[in-house]
Design an enzyme around this catalytic site. Structure first.
Site, short mmCIF file in Angstrom:
data_model
loop_
_atom_site.label_atom_id
_atom_site.label_comp_id
_atom_site.label_asym_id
_atom_site.label_seq_id
_atom_site.Cartn_x
_atom_site.Cartn_y
_atom_site.Cartn_z
CG HIS A 79 -0.42 -0.17 2.52
ND1 HIS A 79 0.04 0.89 3.24
CD2 HIS A 79 -0.21 -1.27 3.27
CE1 HIS A 79 0.50 0.45 4.40
NE2 HIS A 79 0.37 -0.86 4.45
CG HIS A 104 4.91 5.69 5.06
ND1 HIS A 104 5.14 5.59 6.40
CD2 HIS A 104 3.72 6.34 4.94
CE1 HIS A 104 4.15 6.14 7.07
NE2 HIS A 104 3.26 6.61 6.20
CG HIS A 106 0.26 8.63 2.60
ND1 HIS A 106 -0.53 7.55 2.91
CD2 HIS A 106 1.10 8.80 3.65
CE1 HIS A 106 -0.18 7.09 4.11
NE2 HIS A 106 0.80 7.83 4.58
CD GLU A 117 -2.49 9.69 4.77
OE1 GLU A 117 -1.80 9.64 5.80
OE2 GLU A 117 -3.27 8.79 4.41
CG HIS A 130 3.23 10.42 6.82
ND1 HIS A 130 2.05 9.72 6.72
CD2 HIS A 130 2.90 11.74 6.74
CE1 HIS A 130 1.05 10.58 6.57
NE2 HIS A 130 1.54 11.81 6.56
CB THR A 211 -3.20 8.09 8.09
OG1 THR A 211 -2.05 7.64 7.36
CG2 THR A 211 -2.89 9.38 8.81
CB THR A 212 -2.46 2.65 7.50
OG1 THR A 212 -1.31 2.72 8.35
CG2 THR A 212 -2.16 3.37 6.20
ZN LIG Z 1 1.60 7.66 6.45
#
Ligand SMILES: [Zn+2]
Length: 347
Positions: A79, A104, A106, A117, A130, A211-212
């Site tokens: 993801h 990582h 997004h 995000e 992030h 956020t996951t």
């Molecule tokens: Zn993140």
């Protein structure tokens, strides 16, 4: 064939994160109750919830300049693309000392580069980086810390479209080697500070969550106010060498259909009774001051008296906020002070 199918379904349930459709983020709370709970992230930063806090100091980054002889591991986890960081990297000027764990990204998709995000006044940015840290004063590792209320500190860097960014390319150029889920590659060490914006003194600070899934409300967020620029090609992550595949669609087992890894951002969450603390003043004068690059005579006239005022303040060694209580003017002076420092440095 049946075994393969079962294995695929099982793995799909465990590790494939879906953001849209019936199994999308709205369904996360069924399996992960915290995702439907309080203190959730990301959020939208709008002026009604922002509160200036003069105690918010710029963060200090220790050990961020990692020699190229050391290596980071970069992995496609289905993801996102995650890069494990060196345990010798840590942050100071937070309530605890926080050690780096991983970073990582997004992002959006090739047609719509709105993949951040966090949003500012409802506006998305192209992507968001992030950098995850854990409270190493209280917990032995990130796993022990991730479900504790004071366990994690995440730095968020908003990315917008601009010129090619050679520092981000130090990560992006390895994406071709982690095209498929669970692939990993070694990335030579570099100065991770180069991924952050130049101005580290202006940021949003609030208490939120991962956020996951499992969405633990364990994150002290620092979202930098000033975005970093990367090129359109870098942001879309969809050049032939950069395309990332999160999974093979189950509907096409005979002729597997690769599922492109796009739009891996969670929508903004309810903010309820919380406040976001900001390390900077907002105001029309302030905005005007920072628009100075575009302005001409009027800015020069404004900056001359300010230069003398701020020089005097700098000599006095008193905190600026005590000397100049008028908010917009304070911001203006703060901005000028920063610029003076930069000028002095460059000299
Ligand atoms: Zn993140």
């Amino acid at each position: 064939r049946r075994e393969l199918e079962t294995w695929l379904r099982l793995d799909k349930r465990v590790s494939l994160l879906i953001y849209t459709g019936p199994d999308g983020e709205k369904a996360w709370p069924k399996k992960y109750p915290f995702c439907g709970g309080v203190f959730q992230s990301p959020i939208d930063f709008h002026k009604d919830i922002l509160q200036y806090d003069s105690n918010l100091l710029p963060l200090e980054f220790i050990g961020y300049n990692v020699p190229s002889t050391d290596q980071f591991t970069l992995i496609n986890n289905g993801h996102s693309v995650k890069m494990y960081l060196s345990p010798t990297m840590y942050i100071r000027n937070l309530p605890f000392e926080y050690t780096a764990s991983q970073l990582h990204l997004h992002w959006g998709n090739r047609n719509k580069s709105e993949g951040s995000e966090h949003t500012v006044s409802g506006k998305h940015f192209a992507a968001e980086l992030h950098i995850v840290h854990y409270n190493s004063e209280k917990y032995p590792d990130v796993t022990a810390a991730m479900d504790k209320s004071d366990g994690l500190a995440v730095l968020a860097i908003l990315l917008e479209i601009g010129p090619f960014n050679p520092f981000y390319e130090k990560i992006f150029r390895h994406f071709r080697n982690v095209k498929y889920k669970d692939q990993m590659v070694q990335v030579p060490g570099f100065n991770v500070r180069e991924l952050l914006p130049d101005r580290l003194d202006e940021y949003y600070r609030y208490e939120g969550s991962l956020t996951t899934p499992p969405c633990y409300p364990s994150v002290l967020w620092t979202v930098f106010r000033h975005p970093v620029k990367i090129s359109q090609d870098q942001a879309s992550l969809n050049t032939p060498t950069h395309i990332l595949i999160s999974w093979i669609s189950l509907a096409f087992l005979d002729d597997p259909e690769p599922l492109e890894m796009v739009d891996n951002f969670r929508n903004v969450q309810e903010f309820h009774e919380r406040l976001v603390f900001i390390s900077f003043r907002e105001g029309k004068l302030y905005e005007f001051f920072y628009a100075k690059k575009q302005c001409t005579v009027i800015c020069v006239n404004l900056k001359v008296p300010l230069y003398f005022t701020t020089t005097k303040i700098q000599k006095s060694h008193f905190p600026i906020v005590h000397l100049v209580p008028f908010p917009s003017l304070t911001s203006l002076l703060h901005g000028q002070l920063y610029e003076n420092k930069v000028l002095m440095k460059s000299i």
